[in-house]
Design an enzyme around this catalytic site. Sequence first.
Site, short mmCIF file in Angstrom:
data_model
loop_
_atom_site.label_atom_id
_atom_site.label_comp_id
_atom_site.label_asym_id
_atom_site.label_seq_id
_atom_site.Cartn_x
_atom_site.Cartn_y
_atom_site.Cartn_z
CD GLU A 153 10.67 12.94 11.16
OE1 GLU A 153 9.51 12.62 11.47
OE2 GLU A 153 11.43 12.17 10.56
CD GLU A 160 13.61 0.79 9.04
OE1 GLU A 160 14.13 1.81 9.51
OE2 GLU A 160 14.18 -0.31 9.04
CB CYS A 192 13.36 8.99 8.29
SG CYS A 192 14.19 7.89 7.15
CE LYS A 205 -1.31 2.93 2.63
NZ LYS A 205 -1.24 4.05 1.70
P1 NAD Z 1 2.59 8.61 7.60
O1 NAD Z 1 2.82 7.79 8.80
O2 NAD Z 1 1.53 9.63 7.64
O3 NAD Z 1 2.23 7.69 6.36
C1 NAD Z 1 3.03 6.59 5.99
C2 NAD Z 1 2.16 5.58 5.29
O4 NAD Z 1 1.19 5.08 6.21
C3 NAD Z 1 1.36 6.12 4.10
O5 NAD Z 1 1.29 5.13 3.12
C4 NAD Z 1 -0.01 6.37 4.71
O6 NAD Z 1 -1.04 6.32 3.75
C5 NAD Z 1 -0.12 5.20 5.67
N1 NAD Z 1 -1.04 5.38 6.79
C6 NAD Z 1 -1.37 6.53 7.43
N2 NAD Z 1 -2.22 6.25 8.45
C7 NAD Z 1 -2.42 4.90 8.46
C8 NAD Z 1 -3.18 4.01 9.28
N3 NAD Z 1 -3.90 4.45 10.31
N4 NAD Z 1 -3.15 2.69 9.00
C9 NAD Z 1 -2.40 2.23 7.97
N5 NAD Z 1 -1.66 3.02 7.16
C10 NAD Z 1 -1.66 4.34 7.41
O7 NAD Z 1 4.00 9.24 7.23
P2 NAD Z 1 4.36 10.17 6.00
O8 NAD Z 1 3.95 11.56 6.30
O9 NAD Z 1 3.87 9.58 4.72
O10 NAD Z 1 5.94 10.02 5.98
C11 NAD Z 1 6.75 10.78 6.78
C12 NAD Z 1 7.23 10.00 8.00
O11 NAD Z 1 7.88 8.80 7.59
C13 NAD Z 1 8.28 10.76 8.78
O12 NAD Z 1 8.03 10.66 10.16
C14 NAD Z 1 9.57 10.05 8.44
O13 NAD Z 1 10.58 10.17 9.39
C15 NAD Z 1 9.11 8.66 8.25
N6 NAD Z 1 10.08 7.91 7.44
C16 NAD Z 1 10.85 6.99 8.07
C17 NAD Z 1 11.80 6.29 7.36
C18 NAD Z 1 12.66 5.27 8.04
O14 NAD Z 1 13.22 4.43 7.36
N7 NAD Z 1 12.80 5.30 9.35
C19 NAD Z 1 11.93 6.50 5.98
C20 NAD Z 1 11.12 7.45 5.36
C21 NAD Z 1 10.18 8.15 6.12
#
Ligand code: NAD
Length: 488
Positions: A392, A261, A295, A185
Site C-alpha cells: 500500500e 476496515e 485505503c 479513540k
Molecule cells: P494504524 O493502524 O497505525 O492506526 C489506526 C488507529 O489505530 C490509530 O488511531 C492508532 O492510534 C491506533 N492504534 C495503533 N496501534 C494500536 C494498537 N496496538 N492498539 C489499539 N490501537 C492502535 O493506521 P494509520 O497509519 O493511522 O492509517 C492508515 C491505515 O488505515 C492504512 O492501512 C489504510 O489503508 C487504513 N485505512 C483503512 C480504511 C478502510 O475503511 N478500509 C480507511 C482509512 C484508512
Amino acid sequence: MTQASGTRDGLEGVETRLFIGGTWRDADDAGTIDVLDPADGSVLASVADGGTADAMAALDAAADAQAAWSATPPRERGELLRAAYELVAQRADQFARVISLEMGKPLAEAKGEVTYGNEFLRWFSEEAVRVHGRWMENPVGGSRMLTMKKPVGPCLFITPWNFPLAMGTRKIGPALAAGCTVVIKPASQTPLTMLLLAQVLEEVGVPAGVVNVVTTSSSREVGAALMADPRLRKVSFTGSTEVGRGLIGQSAEHLQRISMELGGNAPFLVFEDADLDAAVEGAMVAKMRNMGEACTAANRFLVHESVAEEFGRRLAERMSGLTVGRGQDDGVDVGPLINAEAVESVGALVSEAVEEGARVLVGGKPAEGPGWFFPPTVLVDVPAEATINRHEIFGPVAPITTFSTEEEAVAAANSSEYGLVAYAYTRDLTRSLRVSEALAFGMVGLNTGIVSNAAAPFGGVKASGFGREGGFEGIEEYLDTTYVAIPL
Ligand code: NAD
C-alpha cells in the site's frame, strides 16, 4: 490547558480535553500530546494524553449510559443525529479548516470530507427508525419464529488520521442509531476534528456518557485495557491490517463483535476499449484524493498494452499540472503527507521500483523541507511483481503495469492479499459485469474513480477486513438478533 484558542487561526474554540461522561477534563496524569502541522512540523495545539485510567472512566460512562440510551425511542435518537448533521453542515467551514490544518489535505478536499462524513449522520438518522425483526411460520408447521434486534452494547472505535471526521461518523452514526454507547479513540495525529464533533454532539443534546472521546498516545495500552473489560461488546477499527490483526486477537478473550476496515491495494484496470479521457479523469480522483493517503487509493494501474503509453502520457501531463503546497493556501491541489516516515516510505517504494526497472515520467523524489511533501509521481514500465505493486503506497504515486488479456488483468488484480476496492474502465457492458463479478474485492468502481457513499456498504474482503459501513448494512454491525420460538 483548556482550549486550542490562541494557537492557530481556525482552531479557536476547539476543545483539547478528554470528553468523558458529558464533561471535558484533562488527562488523569495531566499529560498532553502535541498535534503537528504537516506543512511545516510546527505545533498546532496540545491535546490531553489520556491513559488507561481515563479510558476506563470513559467505559464506565458508556456502560452506565447504555440502558437509558437503548431505551430512548428510535425517533429521538434519529432526531439527535439529524440535529448533529445540521450543526456540522452549518459549521462546515470550521470543520474543513481543522481537518486541513491537522491532516494537511487541501481545504476543498477537506470540505468534501465534511460533506461525505456528515452524510453518515443524516443517513443513520433516517435508519434509526427502520430497525425491525420478523415473524415467520415454522416450515414444518406447529410454531412461529419471532426475531428481534437489540443494540450490541458499549462500543470502542479506533480511527485513523486520513479522514479524521468521516472515519468517525461512519461508526458513530450507526452505533447511536442502533442504541449503542461509544468510546472513541481518534488517531493521535488528528484528534482535533473528533473533539470538535464531540462538541457538536454535546451541543445538540446527546446525553452524557453516550459518546466519549479519549485522545491518547498510548493506543496499545488503552485499547488493550478497554478490550480486557467484558462490558465492552463491540470494537470497530479502521486502520492498518497489522494493527487490526492484533485487535482481532485481543477480541477473543471476551468475544467482542468486531468490524475491521483495513488496508487496501486497489487495482485500477484500463481495458483497450475504455474511454481514455474518462479513465484519466477517474485515475486522478482515485489516485490523488487525499494525496493518495486513502485505503481506497488506486495503488496499481493495470493498463492494456495497446493504450498504456497514451494513458501514461496523459496521466503524467495531468499530474505535472498539480500545485503542491500548504492545504489552506489558495490554488493548492496536493498537500503534505502526514509525517516524515510517510515521505520516507513512499520515497523508498519509488526508488525500489526504479531499481526494478520502472521509468519515472514525473515526480519521483521527496520535496525539500520544511514540511512533509512528496510530488505527484507517475511510473511506467513497472514490472508486475515490483515491490510497489505489492505494498500500500499511501502517497501520490501512480505505478503503471501493462497486461494483454482480460484473464491476465483479472488474475493480476486478484493476486493481492488485499480486497477492498478495484476500479475498472471499459465500454463493453458484458465485460463490465463479467469483470465486476470476477474481481475479489468488497467494492468495484465501474468507470468511476470514487465509490464512497454513505448509502452504500463500504468494506473489504481478505486482508482488507470484514464488516460494512454505510448503506442498509451499516447498522447491522451494531445489532444483535434474538430469536424467540413460539408454539401455537
Ligand atoms: P494504524 O493502524 O497505525 O492506526 C489506526 C488507529 O489505530 C490509530 O488511531 C492508532 O492510534 C491506533 N492504534 C495503533 N496501534 C494500536 C494498537 N496496538 N492498539 C489499539 N490501537 C492502535 O493506521 P494509520 O497509519 O493511522 O492509517 C492508515 C491505515 O488505515 C492504512 O492501512 C489504510 O489503508 C487504513 N485505512 C483503512 C480504511 C478502510 O475503511 N478500509 C480507511 C482509512 C484508512
